[in-house]
Design an enzyme around this catalytic site. Structure first.
Site, PDB file in Angstrom:
ATOM      1  N   GLY A  10      49.826 -72.946 184.813  1.00 10.36           N
ATOM      2  CA  GLY A  10      51.142 -72.339 184.565  1.00 10.36           C
ATOM      3  C   GLY A  10      52.292 -73.330 184.635  1.00 10.36           C
ATOM      4  O   GLY A  10      52.113 -74.505 184.942  1.00 10.36           O
ATOM      5  N   CYS A  62      79.251 -78.252 184.066  1.00  4.73           N
ATOM      6  CA  CYS A  62      79.020 -76.808 183.964  1.00  4.73           C
ATOM      7  C   CYS A  62      79.619 -76.050 185.143  1.00  4.73           C
ATOM      8  O   CYS A  62      79.800 -74.842 185.071  1.00  4.73           O
ATOM      9  CB  CYS A  62      77.538 -76.501 183.794  1.00  4.73           C
ATOM     10  SG  CYS A  62      76.504 -77.369 184.945  1.00  4.73           S
ATOM     11  N   ASN A  63      79.960 -76.773 186.207  1.00  6.26           N
ATOM     12  CA  ASN A  63      80.539 -76.066 187.344  1.00  6.26           C
ATOM     13  C   ASN A  63      82.032 -76.273 187.511  1.00  6.26           C
ATOM     14  O   ASN A  63      82.628 -75.656 188.384  1.00  6.26           O
ATOM     15  CB  ASN A  63      79.842 -76.496 188.636  1.00  6.26           C
ATOM     16  CG  ASN A  63      78.496 -75.836 188.785  1.00  6.26           C
ATOM     17  OD1 ASN A  63      78.319 -74.718 188.297  1.00  6.26           O
ATOM     18  ND2 ASN A  63      77.558 -76.501 189.404  1.00  6.26           N
ATOM     19  N   PRO A 117      72.942 -85.210 193.193  1.00  2.00           N
ATOM     20  CA  PRO A 117      73.348 -86.536 192.750  1.00  2.00           C
ATOM     21  C   PRO A 117      73.943 -86.623 191.334  1.00  2.00           C
ATOM     22  O   PRO A 117      74.507 -87.646 190.985  1.00  2.00           O
ATOM     23  CB  PRO A 117      72.050 -87.343 192.824  1.00  2.00           C
ATOM     24  CG  PRO A 117      70.975 -86.347 192.646  1.00  2.00           C
ATOM     25  CD  PRO A 117      71.487 -85.031 193.151  1.00  2.00           C
ATOM     26  N   GLN A 129      78.279 -87.678 186.051  1.00  3.34           N
ATOM     27  CA  GLN A 129      79.169 -86.918 185.177  1.00  3.34           C
ATOM     28  C   GLN A 129      80.601 -87.431 185.282  1.00  3.34           C
ATOM     29  O   GLN A 129      81.292 -87.578 184.274  1.00  3.34           O
ATOM     30  CB  GLN A 129      79.096 -85.427 185.545  1.00  3.34           C
ATOM     31  CG  GLN A 129      77.779 -84.803 185.114  1.00  3.34           C
ATOM     32  CD  GLN A 129      77.500 -83.483 185.815  1.00  3.34           C
ATOM     33  OE1 GLN A 129      78.003 -83.231 186.918  1.00  3.34           O
ATOM     34  NE2 GLN A 129      76.687 -82.646 185.201  1.00  3.34           N
TER      35      GLN A 129
END
Lengths: 265, 425
Positions: free
Chosen positions: B192, B51-52, B116, B121
């Site tokens: 929550g 994604c980067n 990490p 990837q």
């Protein structure tokens, strides 16, 4: 055979450099290397002590250089015992003392010295041996108490900087400090008992209120109180740490008081 | 010479929108790798898409034309016109490309330094390229070295040791107090989402029982069930604090729920065992004054942020060490490439010498006409031994000495020496 001591001193020094670097950089590999160096130094140091013991027919604890070397050996022994906790900060704080003592001992070593007459007794080996072991163990008790107080201050004050990252967790500090407290206390008790028996044989009295005896008794009482405090159930590690530091201050006095009946060195 | 080029864009050079358009899904990776393999002048290629970042690592015949072809292909596959795409791209060649690949795999080029996931990837994109058969010996060697570098960076520096998310910072703080977290009891106040994230992190560190209190017991029960914990309402708060080691508060309540008197009483009842409060609710639910009680450690959301900030500082220090490891590995890889390039020469030399042996043996056979099978075998093995004894040291020198400065002259010399001569064999 003095070369084994020289080699041990050199290895301690290399181990010190590795552990300082590893402490600063937080590089675990340097910590492992440092431990390896210290372990081999310890081996050579032990060989040296055994060699002196067998060839000279006396345990090397009878004059200043011998005592320094043996004290360094005792601290290393406690260091090796503590190594299973994998405290990265330990080497950076104990190895300067260990290396320093060993180097000084190697430099001022006397090949042939005459053992003072009062020390020509089997009792000296046991009595002084356990005494040094007690000092070494109390040094670690003190060190981990100090770690505790510093880390507690960092955690309470929310100073997330250098030492916060490098000192061990609080409860671990307290636990290790406690372990060495028990070891030191047992060794110090043996010192007092063996000293008393020996004194009875030499001077005819178990207790002579010699300055070193008195100082030892005071330290012993402080640590006895600390043990009771720790076992009393209420977990107040911070106070325990302060008492450990007080106890070690008393041990330093005990270590330094070498007059009266203990004026050998 | 080998030409490695890296063409790509990442979070620093391209906006999210462009990164998304350029990104490949898993089918796109396979398809892309095949297409890249068909570009003339591209010997080996793989695509890294996260994604980067979107990057192409390629082994090309000529650096400049290869890079242009890759840019054109990337533009076509992403649908971003070249004029728009080219300013977003970076290009690395040779050693700089090798360094870039190593830094990416070691997470030195990541948006969150030292995170990490990137290594996994890179591994999975490499696996895809291997399956698509778009990588060969060069990229194999490159990626193996990259994985090695990343592993060394992980193990020899402390870059991954410092958590940089708030909830892992909470775990770190608890660890600094307790050391080992196994068997520690957690109390969660408020059911929550934030509290849940923190609990999940703590669970990974092996903590023991979990209890949840909430204004509505129903919500508390739902969260507690997920972690095999117990649920209760606010009336139990004081008792549960007494038995807990770590208290996490994240309610929407606008006021203080836990005050110094309540904690002081709990501490007395628990024999002053250390207690850590992580108050991630805004506004605070725990009176900051409780931090003044002995053995009580109280942190709010701002404290967690400053732990994260401090950890980033430590990561930066570790990154400086990691760069040195990358430098070493880049140099080592350059040496490996040179010996990889020696392989065809080695193969040619060996083949030639074996050929000479064979033809000499045939000639001898014609003249002497030995038919004894045993003698023939002896002769064959003798020739093989002679050949091996001559070639072995030369080839070893070529292979292992390939990194030294004389390698080209030695390779050329050997090639010249063993050129087939016309008329005489």
């Amino acid at each position: 055979m003095i070369w084994t001591l020289t080699l041990a001193a050199a290895l301690y020094l290399i181990g010190l450099l590795h552990s300082l670097f590893g402490f600063y950089q937080k590089r675990p590999i340097f910590m492992r290397l440092a431990l390896g160096m210290v372990a081999s130094a310890f081996l050579f140091h032990t060989l040296f002590l055994l060699w002196i013991g067998f060839t000279r027919r006396h345990f090397p604890i009878t004059n200043l250089p011998e005592s320094l070397s043996f004290f360094a050996w005792c601290i290393t022994l406690t260091f090796m015992l503590a190594s299973r906790y994998r405290i990265n900060a330990l080497g950076a704080f104990t190895l300067p003392l260990i290396s320093g003592l060993t180097i000084v001992s190697q430099v001022v070593w006397e090949e042939h010295h005459i053992i003072p007459l009062p020390l020509q007794s089997g009792w000296v080996y046991f009595h002084a041996g356990v005494a040094f072991l007690a000092y070494a163990a109390f040094f670690l008790t003190f060190l981990f108490a100090a770690f505790y107080l510093i880390q507690e201050k960092k955690l309470k004050g929310k100073h997330f900087r250098f030492l916060y990252f490098r000192l061990p967790p609080l409860q671990l500090c307290d636990r290790i400090s406690g372990r060495f407290l028990y070891l030191g206390f047992a060794a110090m008790s043996l010192t007092i008992v063996s000293g008393a028996i020996w004194a009875e044989q030499v001077w005819g009295r178990f207790w002579n209120w010699d300055p070193k005896e008195t100082a030892t008794l005071i330290s012993w009482c402080i640590y006895l109180f600390l043990i009771h405090y720790r076992l009393s159930g209420s977990w107040r590690a911070k106070r325990a740490a302060y008492i450990s530091i007080l106890g070690f201050a008393s041990v330093l006095v005990t270590f330094g008081v070498n007059w009266g009946l203990h004026a050998f060195l | 010479m080998s030409n490695l080029v890296v063409v790509g864009l990442n979070h620093r050079t391209a906006p999210l929108d462009a990164r998304q358009r350029a990104a490949f899904d898993s089918a796109g990776l396979v398809q892309g790798a095949r297409e890249l393999g068909r570009i003339p002048g591209v010997a080996e290629a793989m695509i890294l898409s996260t994604c980067n970042r979107v990057e192409i690592f390629a082994h090309v015949a000529a650096a400049h034309s290869g890079a242009e072809a890759l840019k054109a292909w990337l533009s076509a596959s992403s649908g971003i016109p070249p004029a728009e795409l080219h300013p977003l791209l970076y290009l690395h060649e040779d050693d700089s490309a090798v360094r870039h690949v190593f830094r990416v795999a070691s997470s030195l080029d990541s948006m969150i330094l030292g995170e990490p996931q990137i290594l996994g990837q890179v591994k999975s994109c490499y696996g895809t390229a291997v399956n698509a058969r778009s990588v060969g010996p060069f990229l194999n060697a490159l990626l193996q070295s990259a994985f090695r570098t990343a592993k060394r960076v992980r193990s020899e520096t402390s870059i991954g040791e410092y958590p940089v998310s708030s909830s892992s910072a909470a775990v770190e703080l608890a660890r600094k107090v307790f050391g080992d977290l196994s068997g520690r009891r957690i109390l969660v106040v408020g059911a929550g989402k934030m509290g849940e994230t923190a609990v999940r992190h703590l669970r990974e560190s092996g903590v023991g029982g979990i209890s949840v209190v909430n204004r509505s017991v129903e919500a508390a029960r739902r969260l507690a069930e997920r972690f095999d914990g117990i649920a209760g309402d606010f009336s139990l708060l004081g008792d549960l604090i007494t038995t807990a080691d770590i208290v996490i508060t994240s309610t929407g309540a606008p006021d203080i729920l836990i005050d110094a008197a309540m904690v002081g009483e709990a501490m007395r009842r628990r024999g002053h065992c250390p207690l850590v409060f992580i108050d991630i609710s805004v506004p605070r639910n725990v009176d900051p004054g409780v931090g003044g009680i002995e053995n009580v450690f109280c942190y709010d959301i701002d404290d967690l942020s400053s732990v994260v900030e401090a950890n980033f500082g430590e990561r930066l220090r570790a990154a400086a060490e990691a760069e040195k490891i990358v430098d070493q590995e880049v140099r080592a890889f350059a040496g490996r490439v040179r010996s990889l390039e020696a392989v065809p020469v080695v193969r040619a030399v060996k083949g030639r010498i074996e050929e000479i042996c064979r033809s000499e043996l045939e000639r001898f056979m014609k003249k002497a006409g030995t038919r004894d099978a045993r003698q023939l075998r002896e002769l064959e093995s003798m020739m093989a031994r002679v050949a091996a004894k001559i070639t072995h040291p030369l080839l070893e020198e070529l292979r292992h000495g390939a990194g030294s400065r004389n390698e080209t002259t030695l390779a050329e010399l050997l090639q010249q020496l063993l050129q087939p001569r016309k008329g005489k064999s």
